[in-house]
Design an enzyme around this catalytic site. Structure first.
Site, PDB file in Angstrom:
ATOM      1  N   HIS A 269       0.827  -1.213   0.000  1.00 56.49           N
ATOM      2  CA  HIS A 269       0.000   0.000   0.000  1.00 56.49           C
ATOM      3  C   HIS A 269       0.856   1.255   0.000  1.00 56.49           C
ATOM      4  CE1 HIS A 269       0.174   0.807   4.490  1.00 56.49           C
ATOM      5  NE2 HIS A 269       0.325  -0.506   4.543  1.00 56.49           N
TER       6      HIS A 269
ATOM      7  N   ASP B  90      -0.656   4.271   0.681  1.00 58.97           N
ATOM      8  CA  ASP B  90      -1.245   5.257   1.604  1.00 58.97           C
ATOM      9  C   ASP B  90      -0.577   5.129   2.966  1.00 58.97           C
ATOM     10  OD1 ASP B  90      -2.557   2.726   2.091  1.00 58.97           O
ATOM     11  OD2 ASP B  90      -4.118   3.771   3.203  1.00 58.97           O
TER      12      ASP B  90
ATOM     13  N   GLU C  83      -5.296   0.933   2.445  1.00 60.08           N
ATOM     14  CA  GLU C  83      -5.063  -0.099   3.475  1.00 60.08           C
ATOM     15  C   GLU C  83      -5.272   0.470   4.861  1.00 60.08           C
ATOM     16  OE1 GLU C  83      -3.437  -2.825   6.311  1.00 60.08           O
ATOM     17  OE2 GLU C  83      -2.730  -0.778   6.031  1.00 60.08           O
TER      18      GLU C  83
ATOM     19  N   ASP D 160       4.790  -6.084   4.443  1.00 61.05           N
ATOM     20  CA  ASP D 160       4.089  -5.058   5.224  1.00 61.05           C
ATOM     21  C   ASP D 160       4.008  -5.501   6.686  1.00 61.05           C
ATOM     22  OD1 ASP D 160       2.712  -2.681   5.644  1.00 61.05           O
ATOM     23  OD2 ASP D 160       0.755  -3.535   5.125  1.00 61.05           O
TER      24      ASP D 160
ATOM     25  N   ARG E   3      -8.570  -7.151  18.612  1.00 59.98           N
ATOM     26  CA  ARG E   3      -7.743  -7.951  17.690  1.00 59.98           C
ATOM     27  C   ARG E   3      -8.215  -9.390  17.817  1.00 59.98           C
ATOM     28  NH1 ARG E   3      -4.509  -4.738  14.178  1.00 59.98           N
ATOM     29  NH2 ARG E   3      -4.493  -2.774  15.300  1.00 59.98           N
TER      30      ARG E   3
ATOM     31  N   HIS F 168       2.791   4.125  12.576  1.00 58.51           N
ATOM     32  CA  HIS F 168       1.600   4.817  13.102  1.00 58.51           C
ATOM     33  C   HIS F 168       1.958   5.803  14.218  1.00 58.51           C
ATOM     34  CE1 HIS F 168      -1.513   1.572  11.644  1.00 58.51           C
ATOM     35  NE2 HIS F 168      -0.473   1.687  10.823  1.00 58.51           N
TER      36      HIS F 168
HETATM   37  N1  BES Z   1       1.352  -2.947   8.050  1.00 60.11           N
HETATM   38  C1  BES Z   1       0.338  -2.822   9.040  1.00 60.11           C
HETATM   39  C2  BES Z   1       0.015  -4.120   9.728  1.00 60.11           C
HETATM   40  C3  BES Z   1       1.152  -4.785  10.461  1.00 60.11           C
HETATM   41  C4  BES Z   1       2.114  -4.045  11.113  1.00 60.11           C
HETATM   42  C5  BES Z   1       1.215  -6.140  10.499  1.00 60.11           C
HETATM   43  C6  BES Z   1       3.157  -4.673  11.757  1.00 60.11           C
HETATM   44  C7  BES Z   1       2.222  -6.770  11.170  1.00 60.11           C
HETATM   45  C8  BES Z   1       3.222  -6.029  11.802  1.00 60.11           C
HETATM   46  C9  BES Z   1      -0.916  -2.262   8.391  1.00 60.11           C
HETATM   47  O1  BES Z   1      -0.625  -1.159   7.584  1.00 60.11           O
HETATM   48  C10 BES Z   1      -1.826  -1.754   9.466  1.00 60.11           C
HETATM   49  O2  BES Z   1      -1.474  -0.819  10.127  1.00 60.11           O
HETATM   50  N2  BES Z   1      -3.004  -2.355   9.642  1.00 60.11           N
HETATM   51  C11 BES Z   1      -3.968  -1.864  10.566  1.00 60.11           C
HETATM   52  C12 BES Z   1      -5.336  -2.336  10.223  1.00 60.11           C
HETATM   53  C13 BES Z   1      -6.028  -1.497   9.190  1.00 60.11           C
HETATM   54  C14 BES Z   1      -7.426  -2.006   8.955  1.00 60.11           C
HETATM   55  C15 BES Z   1      -6.066  -0.036   9.564  1.00 60.11           C
HETATM   56  C16 BES Z   1      -3.670  -2.346  11.962  1.00 60.11           C
HETATM   57  O3  BES Z   1      -3.084  -3.432  12.130  1.00 60.11           O
HETATM   58  O4  BES Z   1      -4.032  -1.635  12.886  1.00 60.11           O
HETATM   59 MN    MN Z   2       0.966  -1.509   6.368  1.00 62.01          MN
HETATM   60 MN    MN Z   3      -0.382   0.620   8.925  1.00 60.49          MN
END
Ligand code: BES
Ligand code: MN
Ligand code: MN
Length: 457
Positions: free
Chosen positions: A86, A88, A152, A179, A327, A426
């Site tokens: 992704h 974004d 994403e 990712d 989760r 984040h």
């Molecule tokens: N890349 C992350 C997910 C991730 C981070 C998986 C580190 C394993 C290790 C992805 O971009 C993300 O932040 N996903 C969100 C969910 C989404 C629906 C906003 C999350 O996990 O909070």
């Molecule tokens: Mn990600």
């Molecule tokens: Mn993320």
């Protein structure tokens, strides 16, 4: 023997500066103010795909932000890898905590600091650069399709339809995603599972307007206090989640599987120190690695209400709010958990408040097989470039679209991530180590090579 390494070292500086340029585009999907930047980023990604040698690349509009799709088919008889990532990024706030601008990337001590450096621009761009390495050295081992989305971080709400509408075009043998994270460069690892997600928002209403807290306080329920009590009651004394039915479908792992998870190198003291906490917390009966990998959780992501501005205002608020995420692990189902949460939250609301519960996006948990030829190809690729076998781990994050790759396209995924848990994704000061970026570009071509070889080609 391919001269991948030679091509990469001759072009390293450009590989890095191109990533920095991409990081300068504030492609924040959650904030409509950045819609034009998101679109500009999609165009840039498309151009990079073409430069990398894709036969075709296009920006595909959706009801939300566009998806960029490109492919380089060398021989229809060869296996095909679908790469997903992704472009974004998460919003950058709180801005004041960044040491340098989130969209003004800087390299300090071998680390690239910028929003999206690791999640996921830095990681998805490794695939575009790895593709360039393979095409420019005439050594691409299999067909490669690349799909980079722009939603994403806001739940991939339009990608599901894109998969449905493009089943033929997206035909492949496996999905490859960078990712996620690995333990460290010394202990490379591959995540073999991701948690699912159910994301809720709650509103608690007390009196029909904000009240003077002296005139009315003590005689009218304060919705902020009630909300806190309701939230606090959702973990019991063992930190189990107290929503009836919440654990009904949770898959319990065998002792052997749990031992394998706990055998990964992990230092709890270092973990706590690095986070600035004096002691760990979590569900009784499970270790930290289990709590983040194989157990479901419930977290308050934000809570507000009443007066939060400067100074003091004496007020008994009419409303209080919270954003709460859960989760999920196999075999919990996002919609079912949302329903259980809603029913429970409504049932514990005392009659002196009213509650409103709404569900945001969700996603299903996934487990990726470790005995598949694709996983073995990834493990061999890591072995080739790191000189060590990767450790399989279970990741705590979520990538909701992965479950749909399986359901809609019938494809399994390999999570070949090169991030580190302390990359501050984040968070303020997100970073990605230059070494991880280059190591990823070096490793990915071997995945394609070994995967193609597993078909006897
Ligand atoms: N890349 C992350 C997910 C991730 C981070 C998986 C580190 C394993 C290790 C992805 O971009 C993300 O932040 N996903 C969100 C969910 C989404 C629906 C906003 C999350 O996990 O909070
Ligand atoms: Mn990600
Ligand atoms: Mn993320």
């Amino acid at each position: 023997m391919q001269n991948w390494k030679e091509y990469q070292s001759e072009n390293q500086d450009r590989f890095l500066s191109e990533l920095l340029d991409l990081l300068r585009i504030p492609s924040v999907s959650a904030d409509s103010k950045y819609k034009g930047d998101v679109a500009r980023c999609a165009e840039a990604v498309k151009q990079h795909m073409l430069n990398a040698g894709c036969d075709t690349a296009e920006v595909c509009p959706t009801a939300g932000h566009p998806i960029v799709y490109g492919e380089k088919i060398i021989d229809p008889a060869l296996p095909t890898v679908l790469v997903y990532g992704h472009y974004d990024v998460q919003p950058a706030d709180p801005l004041e905590l960044w040491h340098s601008g989130p969209f003004e990337p800087v390299i300090k001590d071998g680390k690239i600091y910028a929003r999206g450096a690791c999640d996921d621009k830095g990681q998805m761009f490794m695939h575009i650069k790895a593709l360039e390495v393979m095409t420019k050295t005439n050594s691409q081992p299999c067909n490669i399709k690349v799909m980079i989305e722009g939603e994403e971080e806001v739940g991939s709400s339009n990608l599901g339809k894109f998969l449905e509408d493009n089943k033929e075009r997206l035909k492949a043998d496996v999905v490859l995603v960078s990712d996620t994270s690995m333990i460290s460069m010394e202990h490379p690892s591959i995540e073999s599972g991701l948690r699912g997600l159910a994301y809720m928002e709650v509103e608690v209403t007390g009196p029909n307007r904000d009240l003077h807290s002296g005139v009315y306080g003590g005689a009218v329920a304060n919705p902020a206090t009630i909300l806190c009590k309701m939230i606090a009651s959702m973990h019991d004394e063992n930190n189990h989640i107290a929503i009836p039915g919440f654990y009904d479908k949770v898959q319990e792992l065998t002792d052997a599987e749990r031992t394998a998870i706990n055998n990964a190198p992990f230092d709890l003291t270092e973990y706590n120190n690095e986070l600035g906490v004096k002691a760990e917390w979590g569900e009784k009966g499970y270790t930290t690695l289990e709590r983040t990998g194989i157990r479901p959780t419930l977290e308050v992501n934000g809570i507000w209400g009443g007066y939060t501005g400067e100074g003091a205002k004496t007020v008994l608020p009419s409303k209080a709010y919270a954003k709460i995420s859960m989760r999920l692990v196999p075999n919990q189902v996002s919609q079912e958990i949302s329903d259980l949460f809603k029913a429970h939250f409504e049932s514990i609301a005392p009659n002196y408040v009213q509650v409103k519960v709404t569900a945001h996006h969700g996603g299903e948990p996934v487990v990726t097989p470790t005995d598949s030829p694709a996983y073995q190809a990834a493990a061999r690729a890591i072995q080739t470039t790191f000189g060590k076998d990767p450790i399989p781990t279970r990741g705590g994050g979520s990538i909701p679209i992965i479950a749909l790759f399986e359901r809609t396209l019938g494809l399994k995924t390999v999570l070949l991530g090169f991030g580190l848990d302390n990359d501050n994704i984040h968070s303020p000061n997100e970073k990605y180590d230059v070494a991880n970026y280059f190591k990823g570009i070096e490793t990915i071509p071997y995945f394609h090579k070994y995967f193609a070889e597993s078909f006897g080609k």
